[in-house]
Design a protein around this motif. Structure first.
Motif: not given
Length: 141
Positions: A98-103, A114-122, A125-137
């Motif tokens: 069961n994968l949970k993605a959180t921004v 523009r908004i910068t986000f921390d991005t994490v998939c767990t 309780k284990k972080k399996v993917i981490t990163g950072e995204a930028e979104i334009y509105i």
């Protein structure tokens, strides 16, 4: 036009959105078909059993694509444009996980819209993917 989004002026640092999904064999096979990535570690039980993972794993980009779903439907919502994403793949995601993605909003540049986000998939309780995204509105019409 149907609008389901949060206006830039209402977005605050620390706001977050999440999406969870159990990864299935059908998901992995569908992603392989769409992406063309038929690496046997994803699609062959026999091959994957002999790999360092011991069984088939989901495509990392399939798992991280849930961030796009969050941006386009929840935070900020319809009309936003993905401009960049970094990813660190920490652990594999297995079929049945069961994968949970959180921004989470990290920084807002109202002038550039523009908004910068921390991005994490767990998984658990284990972080399996981490990163950072930028979104334009884009400005509203």
């Amino acid at each position: 036009m149907i609008r389901d989004s949060i206006p830039l002026e209402e977005i605050r640092e620390g706001m977050s959105a999440s999406y969870s999904q159990t990864i299935t064999d059908a998901d992995v096979k569908s992603f392989a078909g769409i992406s063309g990535d038929h690496n046997p570690v994803h699609v062959s039980d026999e091959y994957a059993e002999k790999s360092r993972f011991g069984k088939r794993i989901a495509h990392g980009l399939m798992s991280s694509s849930f961030f796009s779903a969050l941006f386009g439907t929840k935070l900020p919502g319809y009309g936003c444009v993905y401009t960049s994403q970094t990813l660190q793949f920490k652990y594999p995601v297995y079929i049945g996980d069961n994968l949970k993605a959180t921004v989470t909003v990290k920084h807002i540049d109202a002038v550039k819209r523009r908004i910068t986000f921390d991005t994490v998939c767990t998984v658990g309780k284990k972080k399996v993917i981490t990163g950072e995204a930028e979104i334009y509105i884009p400005p509203e019409d």
